[in-house]
Design a protein around this motif. Structure first.
Motif, PDB file in Angstrom:
ATOM      1  N   THR A  40     -75.271  54.642 -25.640  1.00 11.81           N
ATOM      2  CA  THR A  40     -74.047  55.433 -25.743  1.00 11.81           C
ATOM      3  C   THR A  40     -73.561  55.441 -24.300  1.00 11.81           C
ATOM      4  N   ARG A  41     -72.201  56.039 -24.144  1.00 16.31           N
ATOM      5  CA  ARG A  41     -71.650  56.171 -23.015  1.00 16.31           C
ATOM      6  C   ARG A  41     -72.358  56.755 -21.825  1.00 16.31           C
ATOM      7  N   SER A  42     -72.360  56.178 -20.678  1.00 14.75           N
ATOM      8  CA  SER A  42     -72.952  57.027 -19.559  1.00 14.75           C
ATOM      9  C   SER A  42     -72.552  58.349 -19.368  1.00 14.75           C
ATOM     10  N   ALA A  64     -65.139  63.054 -32.028  1.00 15.50           N
ATOM     11  CA  ALA A  64     -64.165  63.148 -31.164  1.00 15.50           C
ATOM     12  C   ALA A  64     -63.250  62.021 -30.833  1.00 15.50           C
ATOM     13  N   TRP A  65     -63.996  60.904 -30.810  1.00 14.01           N
ATOM     14  CA  TRP A  65     -63.416  59.599 -30.446  1.00 14.01           C
ATOM     15  C   TRP A  65     -62.521  59.204 -31.689  1.00 14.01           C
ATOM     16  N   LYS A  66     -63.257  59.228 -32.676  1.00 10.88           N
ATOM     17  CA  LYS A  66     -63.020  58.723 -34.151  1.00 10.88           C
ATOM     18  C   LYS A  66     -61.636  58.859 -34.610  1.00 10.88           C
ATOM     19  N   ARG A  68     -59.205  60.093 -32.752  1.00 11.80           N
ATOM     20  CA  ARG A  68     -58.169  59.663 -31.567  1.00 11.80           C
ATOM     21  C   ARG A  68     -57.922  58.070 -31.938  1.00 11.80           C
ATOM     22  N   ARG A  69     -58.976  57.393 -32.235  1.00 17.23           N
ATOM     23  CA  ARG A  69     -58.796  56.183 -32.307  1.00 17.23           C
ATOM     24  C   ARG A  69     -57.892  55.913 -33.729  1.00 17.23           C
ATOM     25  N   GLN A  70     -58.286  56.852 -34.841  1.00 16.76           N
ATOM     26  CA  GLN A  70     -57.258  56.566 -35.854  1.00 16.76           C
ATOM     27  C   GLN A  70     -56.030  57.142 -35.670  1.00 16.76           C
ATOM     28  N   ILE A 122     -43.088  48.406 -18.927  1.00 12.58           N
ATOM     29  CA  ILE A 122     -43.458  48.129 -20.597  1.00 12.58           C
ATOM     30  C   ILE A 122     -44.207  49.214 -21.234  1.00 12.58           C
ATOM     31  N   ILE A 123     -45.221  49.755 -20.699  1.00 16.30           N
ATOM     32  CA  ILE A 123     -46.011  50.690 -21.329  1.00 16.30           C
ATOM     33  C   ILE A 123     -45.312  51.965 -21.256  1.00 16.30           C
ATOM     34  N   ALA A 124     -44.381  52.355 -20.174  1.00 21.42           N
ATOM     35  CA  ALA A 124     -43.534  53.590 -20.500  1.00 21.42           C
ATOM     36  C   ALA A 124     -42.425  53.240 -21.437  1.00 21.42           C
ATOM     37  N   PHE A 246     -52.494  54.469 -17.554  1.00 18.87           N
ATOM     38  CA  PHE A 246     -53.583  53.764 -16.598  1.00 18.87           C
ATOM     39  C   PHE A 246     -53.912  52.561 -17.482  1.00 18.87           C
ATOM     40  N   ALA A 247     -54.533  52.633 -18.677  1.00 25.21           N
ATOM     41  CA  ALA A 247     -55.169  51.692 -19.290  1.00 25.21           C
ATOM     42  C   ALA A 247     -54.176  50.445 -19.603  1.00 25.21           C
ATOM     43  N   GLY A 248     -52.937  50.751 -19.543  1.00 22.98           N
ATOM     44  CA  GLY A 248     -51.960  49.919 -20.408  1.00 22.98           C
ATOM     45  C   GLY A 248     -51.132  49.116 -19.138  1.00 22.98           C
ATOM     46  N   PHE A 377     -62.038  42.413 -23.213  1.00 23.87           N
ATOM     47  CA  PHE A 377     -61.431  43.567 -23.800  1.00 23.87           C
ATOM     48  C   PHE A 377     -62.649  44.283 -24.323  1.00 23.87           C
ATOM     49  N   SER A 378     -63.923  44.024 -23.848  1.00 23.15           N
ATOM     50  CA  SER A 378     -65.170  44.580 -24.392  1.00 23.15           C
ATOM     51  C   SER A 378     -65.232  43.990 -26.091  1.00 23.15           C
ATOM     52  N   ARG A 379     -66.312  44.583 -26.636  1.00 25.43           N
ATOM     53  CA  ARG A 379     -66.652  44.112 -28.028  1.00 25.43           C
ATOM     54  C   ARG A 379     -67.048  45.511 -28.722  1.00 25.43           C
ATOM     55  N   SER A 381     -66.762  48.839 -31.421  1.00 23.14           N
ATOM     56  CA  SER A 381     -65.858  49.691 -31.960  1.00 23.14           C
ATOM     57  C   SER A 381     -65.039  50.261 -31.054  1.00 23.14           C
ATOM     58  N   HIS A 382     -65.199  50.042 -29.807  1.00 19.65           N
ATOM     59  CA  HIS A 382     -64.476  50.651 -28.727  1.00 19.65           C
ATOM     60  C   HIS A 382     -63.507  49.513 -28.233  1.00 19.65           C
ATOM     61  N   PHE A 383     -63.664  48.386 -28.808  1.00 16.30           N
ATOM     62  CA  PHE A 383     -62.819  47.253 -28.414  1.00 16.30           C
ATOM     63  C   PHE A 383     -61.267  47.698 -28.050  1.00 16.30           C
ATOM     64  N   CYS A 384     -60.732  46.918 -26.854  1.00 18.30           N
ATOM     65  CA  CYS A 384     -59.751  47.369 -26.333  1.00 18.30           C
ATOM     66  C   CYS A 384     -58.497  47.571 -27.322  1.00 18.30           C
ATOM     67  N   LEU A 385     -57.846  48.554 -27.509  1.00 20.69           N
ATOM     68  CA  LEU A 385     -56.748  48.612 -28.644  1.00 20.69           C
ATOM     69  C   LEU A 385     -55.482  48.055 -28.012  1.00 20.69           C
TER      70      LEU A 385
HETATM   71  C1  HEM Z   1     -55.597  42.412 -19.783  1.00 18.93           C
HETATM   72  C2  HEM Z   1     -55.462  43.858 -20.086  1.00 18.93           C
HETATM   73  C3  HEM Z   1     -56.728  44.643 -20.548  1.00 18.93           C
HETATM   74  C4  HEM Z   1     -57.800  44.817 -20.540  1.00 18.93           C
HETATM   75  C5  HEM Z   1     -58.651  43.447 -19.621  1.00 18.93           C
HETATM   76  C6  HEM Z   1     -58.468  45.896 -21.019  1.00 18.93           C
HETATM   77  C7  HEM Z   1     -59.821  46.086 -21.163  1.00 18.93           C
HETATM   78  C8  HEM Z   1     -60.419  47.030 -21.820  1.00 18.93           C
HETATM   79  C9  HEM Z   1     -61.703  47.436 -21.731  1.00 18.93           C
HETATM   80  C10 HEM Z   1     -62.749  46.751 -20.984  1.00 18.93           C
HETATM   81  C11 HEM Z   1     -61.940  48.545 -22.673  1.00 18.93           C
HETATM   82  C12 HEM Z   1     -63.198  49.376 -23.017  1.00 18.93           C
HETATM   83  C13 HEM Z   1     -63.830  49.204 -24.397  1.00 18.93           C
HETATM   84  C14 HEM Z   1     -64.979  49.860 -24.228  1.00 18.93           C
HETATM   85  O1  HEM Z   1     -65.069  50.933 -23.886  1.00 18.93           O
HETATM   86  O2  HEM Z   1     -66.158  49.221 -24.805  1.00 18.93           O
HETATM   87  C15 HEM Z   1     -60.601  48.741 -23.038  1.00 18.93           C
HETATM   88  C16 HEM Z   1     -60.521  50.076 -23.720  1.00 18.93           C
HETATM   89  C17 HEM Z   1     -58.983  50.606 -24.170  1.00 18.93           C
HETATM   90  N1  HEM Z   1     -57.809  50.032 -23.779  1.00 18.93           N
HETATM   91 FE1  HEM Z   1     -57.698  48.213 -22.735  1.00 18.93          FE
HETATM   92  N2  HEM Z   1     -57.707  46.499 -21.579  1.00 18.93           N
HETATM   93  C18 HEM Z   1     -56.300  46.034 -21.230  1.00 18.93           C
HETATM   94  C19 HEM Z   1     -54.860  46.379 -21.706  1.00 18.93           C
HETATM   95  C20 HEM Z   1     -54.789  47.640 -22.292  1.00 18.93           C
HETATM   96  C21 HEM Z   1     -53.476  47.592 -22.743  1.00 18.93           C
HETATM   97  C22 HEM Z   1     -52.289  47.008 -22.611  1.00 18.93           C
HETATM   98  C23 HEM Z   1     -53.691  49.117 -23.385  1.00 18.93           C
HETATM   99  C24 HEM Z   1     -52.425  49.870 -23.848  1.00 18.93           C
HETATM  100  C25 HEM Z   1     -51.233  50.100 -23.855  1.00 18.93           C
HETATM  101  C26 HEM Z   1     -55.109  49.367 -23.414  1.00 18.93           C
HETATM  102  C27 HEM Z   1     -55.576  50.548 -24.056  1.00 18.93           C
HETATM  103  C28 HEM Z   1     -57.008  50.612 -24.201  1.00 18.93           C
HETATM  104  C29 HEM Z   1     -57.374  51.790 -24.951  1.00 18.93           C
HETATM  105  C30 HEM Z   1     -56.547  52.857 -25.668  1.00 18.93           C
HETATM  106  C31 HEM Z   1     -58.910  51.706 -24.957  1.00 18.93           C
HETATM  107  C32 HEM Z   1     -59.785  52.805 -25.525  1.00 18.93           C
HETATM  108  C33 HEM Z   1     -60.313  52.275 -26.807  1.00 18.93           C
HETATM  109  C34 HEM Z   1     -61.631  52.954 -27.381  1.00 18.93           C
HETATM  110  O3  HEM Z   1     -62.389  53.534 -26.671  1.00 18.93           O
HETATM  111  O4  HEM Z   1     -61.568  53.157 -28.577  1.00 18.93           O
HETATM  112  N3  HEM Z   1     -55.702  48.412 -22.893  1.00 18.93           N
HETATM  113  N4  HEM Z   1     -59.807  48.025 -22.538  1.00 18.93           N
END
Ligand code: HEM
Length: 439
Positions: A40-42, A64-66, A68-70, A122-124, A246-248, A377-379, A381-385
Motif C-alpha cells: 500500500t502507499r507508504s 476514499a480514493w475510489k 475521487r477517481r470515479q 493549459i491546466i488552468a 501540481f500534477a498537471g 505514468f505508473s501502472r 489502478s492509480h495509473f496517471c489520470l
Molecule cells: C508527463 C507528465 C506526467 C507524468 C510523468 C505523470 C506521472 C504520474 C505518476 C507517476 C503518478 C502516480 C501514480 C501512482 O501513484 O501509482 C501520477 C498520478 C496522477 N496524475 Fe500524472 N503525470 C503526468 C501528467 C499529469 C497531468 C497533465 C495530470 C492532470 C492534468 C495528471 C494527473 C494525475 C492524477 C490525478 C494522478 C493521481 C491518480 C490516482 O492516484 O488515481 N498527471 N501521474
C-alpha cells in the motif's frame, strides 16, 4: 546501501527502503500487489503529502480514493482534450513566438521555464476555465498568476519531501523564515482558489434558472464537473485543485524539457522526427487534429523520454505483510519503492537501454512482439489520470518546435545528467538551448 539480488536497500533516516528495478517485478507490485493489498502507499510519504496538500485523489487509498477517481475520470477522457485541441495548440504557439524572438538575437533560452508557464496555462484553462486572454470568468475572480502559483506549489512540494524524510510536521509552523514562507504559500493558494471553488459549487448545485453568471469556459471547466459530485465539499475541492495544478504542469513541462534535450543530443532521432513532422505538415497543411495520426513517432519520443527521464522517479509503497520479492523475504512494514529510473534501463526489457531509441515504442502491423512496459505514468489502478493530456501537450509542443527550429543544447549532456528533484525531477539548469529558425 546494500544489494539483495536485483534490489538494493537504502536507508532514509534509518528506515530501510527496498528499491525495485526489475520491470516485471515492478509491474506485479503495482498491479496485483496493490490490488491484493500486499503493498500500500507508504504512510511516511502519503501522510506528509496529505498534511501539506490536503486530502486528494493522489494521496488516498481504498474507498476514499475510489470515489475521487470515479468523480474525476469523466473529465479526463482523451476526447475531452482533443475537443480542445485548438487551445493546446494556441498555448504551444505562444512558446514558438517567444522562441522566434530569441532566434533573431541568438540568445539562449531556458525552455523548461517556458514549458512550466505553458503547462500551467493549459491546466488552468482545463481546470479553472482561465483563458489565454485572461477574460474574467465571474465577478470577484482572483487574478491568475502562474508564476506565483508555481512558486507557492514549489514551497509545498519542498515541505512534503522534508516531512516525508523525517522532519516533524510542526516544523513548518515555527516562526522561522521557512515557517513564514510555508504559511504565505498556503495562504496565497487558499485565497486564490477558494473563490473559484465557491463559485464552482454554486454553478454545479443550482438550477439553471438561478445559476450565477459565469463565462462558458468556467461553466465547462473540470472544477465545475468535479463540484457536481455531492461527496465533494469546499475543502476537498481546494485540495483536489491544488493537487491537479501540481500534477498537471511540472510533470509535463520537465518531460518536454528532457525530450528537447535528448533530441538535441541525438541527431539521428532529431532528423527522423523532423522528417515525420515535415511529412505530416505536407499532408495536412498545418498542425490540426487530423495531423496527429501522422505523429506517432513524436509520441514515441515522449515515451522514450519518460523511460530514461521519468520525472516521477518512483512510487513510495510499503509491504503490509511478510512477502517475497524475487526470492528475497521482505518483512511487513518495509518501504518498497518501484524505482522507475533504474527500471527504464533494464536491458532485457529495453535492449541497448542507453540508446535513445523511440522506435521501441512503435509497432508495425507484422510485429508480433509486445511493446515494452511504460512506467513513467505508473501502472495499476492509480495509473496517471492525466496521461492522455500530457502526451497530447508534449506531442503538439515538440512537433511545433521541430517544424520551426533546429537547436543545440548550451550545456550539452550536462543538462540531462545534472538533475534536481522536489517532488518531480527537473534539469537543474532549466535546459538552456539556442534555436535557429528553419528556412
Ligand atoms: C508527463 C507528465 C506526467 C507524468 C510523468 C505523470 C506521472 C504520474 C505518476 C507517476 C503518478 C502516480 C501514480 C501512482 O501513484 O501509482 C501520477 C498520478 C496522477 N496524475 Fe500524472 N503525470 C503526468 C501528467 C499529469 C497531468 C497533465 C495530470 C492532470 C492534468 C495528471 C494527473 C494525475 C492524477 C490525478 C494522478 C493521481 C491518480 C490516482 O492516484 O488515481 N498527471 N501521474
Amino acid at each position: 546501501m546494500q544489494q539483495y539480488g536485483s534490489m538494493i536497500v537504502v536507508r532514509v533516516f534509518n528506515r530501510p527502503i527496498v528499491l525495485v528495478a526489475k520491470p516485471q517485478l515492478i509491474e506485479s507490485i503495482l498491479t496485483d500487489g496493490q490490488s491484493q493489498g500486499r503493498f500500500t502507499r507508504s504512510p511516511s510519504f502519503y501522510n506528509a503529502y496529505k498534511d501539506v496538500f490536503g486530502v486528494h485523489i493522489g494521496n488516498q487509498v481504498g474507498e476514499a480514493w475510489k470515489w475521487r477517481r470515479q468523480a474525476a475520470t469523466p473529465a479526463f477522457r482523451s476526447s475531452q482534450f482533443t475537443q480542445k485541441f485548438d487551445l493546446i495548440r494556441e498555448g504551444c504557439q505562444q512558446v514558438i513566438n517567444q522562441l522566434q524572438s530569441a532566434a533573431q538575437t541568438g540568445k539562449a533560452v531556458q525552455v523548461d521555464s517556458l514549458f512550466v508557464d505553458l503547462t500551467m496555462n493549459i491546466i488552468a484553462s482545463f481546470l479553472l476555465g482561465v483563458t489565454f486572454e485572461r477574460t474574467k470568468n465571474f465577478t470577484g475572480e482572483p487574478p491568475f498568476e502562474p508564476q506565483r502559483l508555481y512558486a507557492a506549489l514549489a514551497v509545498l512540494e519542498k515541505h512534503v519531501l522534508l516531512q516525508a524524510t523525517g522532519r516533524s510536521r510542526w516544523f513548518k509552523f515555527l516562526p522561522t523564515s521557512e515557517g513564514r514562507e510555508y504559511q504565505q504559500a498556503q495562504d496565497y493558494l487558499r485565497q486564490n482558489l477558494k473563490p473559484r471553488v465557491a463559485m464552482a459549487l454554486q454553478v454545479a448545485r443550482t438550477d439553471e434558472a438561478e445559476s450565477p453568471s459565469v463565462s462558458p469556459s468556467f461553466r465547462d471547466s473540470m472544477l465545475v464537473k468535479f463540484a457536481k459530485n455531492p461527496q465533494h465539499d469546499q475543502d476537498s475541492l481546494i485540495a483536489e485543485t491544488q493537487a491537479l495544478i501540481f500534477a498537471g504542469h511540472d510533470t509535463t513541462a520537465h518531460t518536454m524539457s528532457f525530450a528537447v534535450g535528448e533530441l538535441g543530443l541525438n541527431p539521428r532521432v532529431f532528423q527522423t522526427a523532423q522528417q515525420v513532422v515535415d511529412e505530416a505538415w505536407e499532408k495536412e497543411g498545418s498542425l490540426n487534429l487530423s495531423t496527429l495520426k501522422h505523429l506517432s513517432y513524436i509520441e514515441a519520443v515522449v515515451k522514450e523520454t519518460l523511460r530514461l527521464h521519468p520525472v516521477a522517479a518512483g512510487i513510495p509503497l510499503i509491504s503490509t505483510q511478510e512477502t517475497e520479492l524475487d526470492g528475497i523475504k521482505i518483512p511487513a512494514n518495509v518501504g518498497v519503492e518501484p524505482f522507475f529510473w533504474a527500471a527504464g534501463r533494464d536491458p532485457d526489457m529495453y535492449p541497448n537501454p542507453e540508446e535513445f531509441y523511440p522506435e521501441r515504442w512503435l509497432q508495425s502491423e507484422s510485429d508480433q512482439q509486445p511493446l515494452p512496459l511504460l512506467f513513467g505514468f505508473s501502472r495499476g489502478s492509480h495509473f496517471c489520470l492525466g496521461a492522455p493530456l500530457a502526451l497530447l501537450e508534449a506531442t503538439v509542443m515538440l512537433s511545433l518546435l521541430l517544424h520551426h527550429f533546429n537547436w543545440e543544447l548550451v550545456n550539452g549532456q550536462d543538462s540531462l545528467l545534472d538533475v534536481n528533484q522536489y517532488l518531480t525531477v527537473f534539469p537543474r539548469d532549466r535546459m538552456p538551448i539556442r534555436v535557429v529558425s528553419r528556412p
